[in-house]
Design a protein around this motif. Sequence first.
Motif, short mmCIF file in Angstrom:
data_model
loop_
_atom_site.label_atom_id
_atom_site.label_comp_id
_atom_site.label_asym_id
_atom_site.label_seq_id
_atom_site.Cartn_x
_atom_site.Cartn_y
_atom_site.Cartn_z
N VAL A 59 -58.88 -35.22 102.20
CA VAL A 59 -59.61 -35.01 103.45
C VAL A 59 -60.63 -33.90 103.21
N ILE A 60 -61.90 -34.24 103.39
CA ILE A 60 -62.99 -33.29 103.25
C ILE A 60 -63.22 -32.58 104.59
N LEU A 61 -63.09 -33.35 105.67
CA LEU A 61 -63.25 -32.82 107.02
C LEU A 61 -62.24 -33.52 107.92
N LYS A 62 -61.55 -32.74 108.73
CA LYS A 62 -60.57 -33.29 109.67
C LYS A 62 -61.06 -33.05 111.09
N GLU A 63 -60.94 -34.08 111.92
CA GLU A 63 -61.37 -33.93 113.32
C GLU A 63 -60.71 -32.69 113.92
N PHE A 119 -64.91 -41.46 109.51
CA PHE A 119 -64.38 -42.36 110.53
C PHE A 119 -63.93 -41.58 111.75
N TYR A 120 -63.90 -42.30 112.87
CA TYR A 120 -63.42 -41.76 114.14
C TYR A 120 -62.06 -42.39 114.41
N ARG A 121 -61.12 -41.57 114.88
CA ARG A 121 -59.79 -42.08 115.23
C ARG A 121 -59.61 -41.91 116.73
N LYS A 163 -56.44 -45.90 116.29
CA LYS A 163 -57.31 -46.90 115.66
C LYS A 163 -58.51 -46.19 115.03
N GLU A 164 -58.78 -46.55 113.77
CA GLU A 164 -59.88 -45.94 113.04
C GLU A 164 -61.11 -46.84 113.08
N SER A 165 -62.27 -46.23 113.32
CA SER A 165 -63.55 -46.92 113.26
C SER A 165 -64.42 -46.20 112.24
N MET A 190 -65.80 -34.31 115.27
CA MET A 190 -65.33 -35.51 115.94
C MET A 190 -64.85 -36.53 114.91
N LEU A 191 -65.36 -36.38 113.68
CA LEU A 191 -65.08 -37.34 112.62
C LEU A 191 -64.11 -36.76 111.60
N ASN A 192 -63.51 -37.66 110.85
CA ASN A 192 -62.76 -37.34 109.65
C ASN A 192 -63.59 -37.85 108.47
#
Length: 192
Positions: free
Chosen positions: A38-42, A60-62, A67-69, A93-95
């Motif tokens: 993980v480089i960036l966690k929401e 991606f957004y969870r 659900k991941e988009s 907001m993103l991972n």
Amino acid sequence: MTQDIVLKNIAKHISLDENEIPYFLSILKEKKYPKKSVILKEGEICKTINFVQSGTLRAFYRDSQGKESTIMFAVSDWWITDMSCFINQQPAMLNIETLEESLILHLQKEDLDDLYIKIPKFERFFRIIMQNAYIREQLRVIQNLSLSAEQRYHIFLDKYPQVAKQVTQKQIASYLGITPEFLSMIRANKNK
């Protein structure tokens, strides 16, 4: 540090003088990540914009149901971050995760701000990068509203053939906003 890839990326839009290159390279922090890092966690403050030296990343957004988009991919020679949160220094907001072993160059927000002052032509470089990203995302929204999933899939394959080879069908389906099963049906129809 392997410098050629990032310097060639910069040279697509601006020319650096001999004395500007060492300063620019000195503010980049190189880090190697294993697959699934993980480089960036929401929720974390987004402190860096990241250049992919090698490897593949996915942002991606969870949602609240888990659900991941997939919002974007990044392969070698691409930049990636949660741009709104990076610029405004807000919780992400993103991972962002690595899909394979990856070598990343991180550029901190405060170093970028100093870079704009010390080498103003970098404002032009990042303006072009951000304009291109905005155009890409606007076209993607319009395509999602006006084209079939099959048409969007073929556009994805044509536009990002290297990405299509490096990510799973499930991740492509997530990017297109369809189920993996529906993508399998599209692919099966293509092969008939």
